[in-house]
Scaffold this motif. Sequence first.
Motif, PDB file in Angstrom:
ATOM      1  N   PRO A   1     -49.468  45.279 -29.322  1.00 19.88           N
ATOM      2  CA  PRO A   1     -49.846  45.002 -28.106  1.00 19.88           C
ATOM      3  C   PRO A   1     -48.342  45.066 -27.451  1.00 19.88           C
ATOM      4  O   PRO A   1     -48.460  45.715 -26.154  1.00 19.88           O
TER       5      PRO A   1
ATOM      6  N   GLU B   1     -57.123  44.830 -26.379  1.00 15.26           N
ATOM      7  CA  GLU B   1     -56.130  44.489 -26.800  1.00 15.26           C
ATOM      8  C   GLU B   1     -55.418  42.691 -26.613  1.00 15.26           C
ATOM      9  O   GLU B   1     -55.364  42.015 -27.512  1.00 15.26           O
TER      10      GLU B   1
ATOM     11  N   ILE C   1     -57.450  45.010 -32.490  1.00 16.50           N
ATOM     12  CA  ILE C   1     -56.182  45.456 -31.599  1.00 16.50           C
ATOM     13  C   ILE C   1     -55.552  46.550 -32.056  1.00 16.50           C
ATOM     14  O   ILE C   1     -55.429  47.477 -30.956  1.00 16.50           O
TER      15      ILE C   1
END
Length: 194
Positions: free
Chosen positions: A123, A146, A171
Amino acid sequence: MNTRSSKYVTYGQWNLIVFVLLCLSIHPGFVLKRDEGGFSNYGVHIRTVVPYTLTYLGCVIFTLLAAKYLPASGHITRVLAIVLRSYALLCFLLLVSTYGYTLNAPLKDTHGAIGLIAMLFDPAASLWLFRHMRRSGWNRALVGVEVVGVVLGVIDIVNVAHVLFAAQAVIAIGFGFLLVRGTHEIESQEVQPS
């Protein structure tokens, strides 16, 4: 994606997707259950260790090639090369720390720490990429993906629900798309004549 580095990044992400899906098809129960574990479960079982290894090994090789072929004429591409190399290093460390993580607590803690760093790196790198990309709705949506992944990761860490694989997958999906798109956009801006 028509730039050399973005092609390699794309190959690396496709490699990751194909071999993750292969692992899931061989043994979905490792991660797709009520009390799910993480993707590393595939690295310690004889039936899935080869595709698990190829998941990360291919991603590492293609990502390093992407970093190698980035034009080094601008500050942003030099930083992107560092991001790509860091991502490749984290994937490699995740791979090698997997094989023995079930043997004892220190190896498990080491692997867990590397996994946590990777879940935070993606992220953070995505936000850096987004800062240097067009502000399209698609790019904003990927950053939102994310955020959902990070929320799932927190839910897993605080033991509200065991959703580690879901957090990892969400993610990885958001980061993978942003990495491909961001590499293409940044590299294209760098090679355009002034």
